[in-house]
Design a protein around this motif. Structure first.
Motif, mmCIF file in Angstrom:
data_model
loop_
_atom_site.group_PDB
_atom_site.id
_atom_site.type_symbol
_atom_site.label_atom_id
_atom_site.label_comp_id
_atom_site.label_asym_id
_atom_site.label_seq_id
_atom_site.Cartn_x
_atom_site.Cartn_y
_atom_site.Cartn_z
ATOM 1 N N ARG A 8 14.879 109.357 -1.101
ATOM 2 C CA ARG A 8 14.249 108.641 -2.206
ATOM 3 C C ARG A 8 15.280 108.283 -3.263
ATOM 4 N NH1 ARG A 8 8.605 111.401 -4.027
ATOM 5 N NH2 ARG A 8 7.320 110.318 -2.518
ATOM 6 N N ALA A 9 15.044 107.170 -3.904
ATOM 7 C CA ALA A 9 15.895 106.779 -5.030
ATOM 8 C C ALA A 9 15.543 107.677 -6.207
ATOM 9 C CB ALA A 9 15.647 105.322 -5.386
ATOM 10 N N PRO A 10 16.526 108.096 -6.978
ATOM 11 C CA PRO A 10 16.220 108.965 -8.119
ATOM 12 C C PRO A 10 15.370 108.232 -9.154
ATOM 13 C CG PRO A 10 18.509 108.276 -8.181
ATOM 14 C CD PRO A 10 17.937 107.797 -6.877
ATOM 15 N N ARG A 11 14.405 108.936 -9.715
ATOM 16 C CA ARG A 11 13.543 108.332 -10.730
ATOM 17 C C ARG A 11 14.319 108.172 -12.028
ATOM 18 N NH1 ARG A 11 7.368 109.865 -10.907
ATOM 19 N NH2 ARG A 11 6.827 109.032 -8.886
ATOM 20 N N LYS A 12 14.083 107.052 -12.669
ATOM 21 C CA LYS A 12 14.740 106.805 -13.942
ATOM 22 C C LYS A 12 13.915 107.445 -15.053
ATOM 23 C CE LYS A 12 16.956 102.565 -12.540
ATOM 24 N NZ LYS A 12 17.167 101.162 -12.825
ATOM 25 N N LYS A 13 14.604 107.922 -16.063
ATOM 26 C CA LYS A 13 13.921 108.554 -17.190
ATOM 27 C C LYS A 13 13.260 107.490 -18.056
ATOM 28 C CE LYS A 13 17.199 112.341 -17.419
ATOM 29 N NZ LYS A 13 18.217 112.999 -18.217
ATOM 30 N N PRO A 14 12.073 107.799 -18.613
ATOM 31 C CA PRO A 14 11.418 106.828 -19.491
ATOM 32 C C PRO A 14 12.172 106.709 -20.816
ATOM 33 C CG PRO A 14 10.139 108.841 -19.403
ATOM 34 C CD PRO A 14 11.248 108.979 -18.401
ATOM 35 N N LYS A 19 8.290 104.715 -24.575
ATOM 36 C CA LYS A 19 7.500 105.464 -23.589
ATOM 37 C C LYS A 19 7.093 104.579 -22.403
ATOM 38 C CE LYS A 19 6.904 109.061 -26.533
ATOM 39 N NZ LYS A 19 7.928 108.791 -27.482
ATOM 40 N N ARG A 20 8.041 103.852 -21.823
ATOM 41 C CA ARG A 20 7.895 102.963 -20.666
ATOM 42 C C ARG A 20 7.071 101.708 -20.929
ATOM 43 N NH1 ARG A 20 7.997 105.711 -14.794
ATOM 44 N NH2 ARG A 20 9.635 107.171 -15.310
ATOM 45 N N ALA A 21 6.735 101.422 -22.150
ATOM 46 C CA ALA A 21 5.951 100.218 -22.431
ATOM 47 C C ALA A 21 6.843 98.984 -22.519
ATOM 48 C CB ALA A 21 5.174 100.374 -23.724
ATOM 49 N N PHE A 50 15.772 97.260 -23.870
ATOM 50 C CA PHE A 50 15.641 95.813 -23.697
ATOM 51 C C PHE A 50 14.428 95.425 -22.862
ATOM 52 C CE2 PHE A 50 20.209 96.302 -24.558
ATOM 53 C CZ PHE A 50 20.271 95.566 -25.719
ATOM 54 N N GLY A 51 13.323 96.153 -23.037
ATOM 55 C CA GLY A 51 12.064 95.798 -22.406
ATOM 56 C C GLY A 51 11.864 96.323 -20.985
ATOM 57 N N THR A 52 12.802 97.078 -20.437
ATOM 58 C CA THR A 52 12.631 97.580 -19.074
ATOM 59 C C THR A 52 11.756 98.819 -19.031
ATOM 60 O OG1 THR A 52 14.625 98.933 -19.194
ATOM 61 C CG2 THR A 52 14.862 96.688 -18.349
ATOM 62 N N GLY A 53 11.750 99.618 -20.086
ATOM 63 C CA GLY A 53 10.966 100.852 -20.110
ATOM 64 C C GLY A 53 11.714 102.062 -19.596
#
Length: 57
Positions: A8-14, A19-21, A50-53
């Motif tokens: 699995r690809a490592p999860r990116k931190k929010p 808060k990921r919005a 920059f809007g990626t969350g």
């Protein structure tokens, strides 16, 4: 022979600010000569991610 699973690809931190919005709400100034803060809020692009969350690395 069984097929091997892909790792699995490592999860990116929010992002800690949005808060990921991808957006944050902020106050704004109104008035032509004497600026004052409005009681309303407006949505703006999160400048940390920059809007990626996702948190920047």
């Amino acid at each position: 022979m069984p097929a091997t699973k892909k790792p699995r690809a490592p999860r990116k931190k929010p992002c800690p600010n949005c808060k990921r919005a991808g957006q944050v709400s902020e106050t704004f100034q109104v008035g032509s000569r004497t600026k004052h803060e409005s009681t309303d809020r407006q949505e703006a692009l999160c400048l940390t991610c920059f809007g990626t969350g996702h948190a920047p690395e």
